[in-house]
Design an enzyme around this catalytic site. Structure first.
Site, PDB file in Angstrom:
ATOM      1  CB  CYS A 176      11.797 -24.936  33.247  1.00  0.00           C
ATOM      2  SG  CYS A 176      11.051 -26.274  32.068  1.00  0.00           S
ATOM      3  CB  THR A 177       9.562 -29.612  36.171  1.00  0.00           C
ATOM      4  OG1 THR A 177       8.082 -28.514  34.722  1.00  0.00           O
ATOM      5  CG2 THR A 177       9.010 -29.653  36.967  1.00  0.00           C
ATOM      6  CG  HIS A 178      11.513 -30.235  30.932  1.00  0.00           C
ATOM      7  ND1 HIS A 178       9.618 -30.197  31.326  1.00  0.00           N
ATOM      8  CD2 HIS A 178      11.479 -31.161  30.184  1.00  0.00           C
ATOM      9  CE1 HIS A 178       8.792 -30.750  30.967  1.00  0.00           C
ATOM     10  NE2 HIS A 178      10.276 -31.522  30.083  1.00  0.00           N
TER      11      HIS A 178
ATOM     12  CB  CYS B  55       3.665 -27.705  34.909  1.00  0.00           C
ATOM     13  SG  CYS B  55       4.048 -26.433  32.721  1.00  0.00           S
ATOM     14  CG  ASN B  56       8.927 -23.353  37.236  1.00  0.00           C
ATOM     15  OD1 ASN B  56       9.515 -22.829  37.471  1.00  0.00           O
ATOM     16  ND2 ASN B  56       9.057 -24.948  36.642  1.00  0.00           N
ATOM     17  CB  THR B  57       4.480 -23.478  31.045  1.00  0.00           C
ATOM     18  OG1 THR B  57       6.014 -23.579  31.058  1.00  0.00           O
ATOM     19  CG2 THR B  57       3.733 -22.834  30.095  1.00  0.00           C
TER      20      THR B  57
ATOM     21  CD  GLU C 232       9.619 -33.731  27.574  1.00  0.00           C
ATOM     22  OE1 GLU C 232       9.321 -35.000  27.287  1.00  0.00           O
ATOM     23  OE2 GLU C 232       9.032 -33.607  28.652  1.00  0.00           O
TER      24      GLU C 232
ATOM     25  CG  ASP D  97       6.290 -31.304  34.409  1.00  0.00           C
ATOM     26  OD1 ASP D  97       5.867 -29.930  34.086  1.00  0.00           O
ATOM     27  OD2 ASP D  97       7.559 -31.920  33.084  1.00  0.00           O
ATOM     28  CB  SER D  98       4.380 -30.034  29.959  1.00  0.00           C
ATOM     29  OG  SER D  98       5.540 -30.332  30.057  1.00  0.00           O
TER      30      SER D  98
ATOM     31  CE1 TYR E 140       1.212 -29.735  28.058  1.00  0.00           C
ATOM     32  CE2 TYR E 140       0.494 -28.446  29.999  1.00  0.00           C
ATOM     33  CZ  TYR E 140       0.331 -28.813  29.260  1.00  0.00           C
ATOM     34  OH  TYR E 140      -0.550 -30.167  29.797  1.00  0.00           O
ATOM     35  N   GLY E 141       5.582 -24.602  26.361  1.00  0.00           N
ATOM     36  CA  GLY E 141       6.117 -23.175  27.254  1.00  0.00           C
ATOM     37  C   GLY E 141       5.893 -22.390  25.749  1.00  0.00           C
TER      38      GLY E 141
HETATM   39  N1  DGL Z   1       8.252 -28.217  32.356  1.00  0.00           N
HETATM   40  C1  DGL Z   1       7.996 -26.871  31.857  1.00  0.00           C
HETATM   41  C2  DGL Z   1       7.971 -26.065  32.949  1.00  0.00           C
HETATM   42  O1  DGL Z   1       8.534 -26.351  33.940  1.00  0.00           O
HETATM   43  C3  DGL Z   1       6.810 -27.022  30.879  1.00  0.00           C
HETATM   44  C4  DGL Z   1       7.886 -26.845  29.648  1.00  0.00           C
HETATM   45  C5  DGL Z   1       7.574 -27.177  28.828  1.00  0.00           C
HETATM   46  O2  DGL Z   1       6.257 -27.781  28.763  1.00  0.00           O
HETATM   47  O3  DGL Z   1       7.281 -26.160  27.631  1.00  0.00           O
HETATM   48  O4  DGL Z   1       7.631 -24.843  32.171  1.00  0.00           O
END
Ligand code: DGL
Length: 271
Positions: A183-185, A71-73, A153, A7-8, A39-40
């Protein structure tokens, strides 16, 4: 061999915790690209390159048989290319799994489905396409939440709650019955999201909030049952390793809280 999670940032740690709870016997290696988060807001090519680097690191240096792209992105932007082109060429005996199709499968009962995700995930329309394949009558409403990942974060709970409130309002106005935390976050704020959804959803109706940490572990277990050739190669020593591309206070605090004070967090270079 190990199970890798990529993941990011913080999101992957949430997923690692969920996997460890459900399948504690295996050995896990988590890589979080905290140096290049978020990453988004990045381009397709950048995310593709970063994912390739993460996956290569987990396969080559950390002896992973299977990598879960939490990571979804990255799942939305680059997973298919990695599965179709990169793996067959460089790691034909390894597997990489994503989180978007499993999440889309959880929306089958929804008629009005809201997706909250990063700018890149929303732009990719991957959720839209995958949900409409499975549930063609559903109406899908996507919304990008550009500031949420940064709030999370930083470990800034107040800012995170304000952002959730702001981003959820237009989705709830659409009278959604299902909300995907895309998004995983985001699962870190899921209790708060469920509260907002209860207060702001249609009166008397509950919004079903889909949080990936709640079903990916079970789906991983199902996958392993269906793939004994992978399962039989996984070692079972209950080990957990965390690698970050940059140390962060939030990951450090959460990792110690969730995996114990002795958990070692190492810094690595990707690419
Ligand atoms: N956690 C990632 C996701 O699921 C990306 C979040 C990011 O880095 O912007 O999309």
């Amino acid at each position: 061999m190990n199970i890798g999670i990529f993941d990011s940032g913080v999101g992957g740690l949430i997923m690692t915790r969920a996997l460890v709870k459900h399948l504690p016997q295996y050995d896990y290696v988590y890589v979080g690209d905290t140096k290049r988060v978020p990453y988004g807001n990045r381009s397709h090519n950048e995310v593709h390159q970063f994912l390739k680097e993460g996956v290569a690191y987990l396969f080559k240096k950390k002896d992973c048989k299977l990598v879960i792209v939490a990571c979804n992105t990255a799942s939305a932007r680059a997973l298919r290319q990695i599965q179709k082109k990169y793996l067959p060429k460089y790691f034909p005996d390894r597997k990489v799994l994503g989180v978007i199709i499993p999440a889309a499968e959880e929306t089958l009962k929804g008629k009005r489905i809201g997706i909250l995700g990063t700018v890149a995930t929303v732009k990719s329309k991957t959720y839209l396409v995958e949900i409409q394949k499975l549930n063609p009558r559903a109406e899908v409403f996507q919304l990008a939440a550009p500031s949420l990942v940064t709030d999370i974060e930083k470990g800034d709970t107040k800012a995170m709650k304000e952002s959730f409130r702001k981003y959820l309002a237009p989705l709830l106005e659409k009278k959604i019955d299902t909300l995907v935390l895309g998004c995983t976050h985001y699962p870190i704020g899921k209790t708060f999201v469920r509260k907002i959804a209860r207060l702001g959803g249609q009166v008397g109706k509950k919004v079903h909030v889909i949080s990936q940490d709640e079903f990916i572990p079970k789906k991983t277990a199902d996958y392993l049952k269906r793939h004994p050739e992978i399962k039989s190669e996984l070692s079972k020593n209950h080990t957990r390793h965390i690698y970050l591309t940059k140390e962060t206070k939030t990951v450090d605090t959460l990792a110690k809280k969730w995996f114990g004070q002795n958990i070692k967090i190492e810094t690595v270079k990707l690419g």
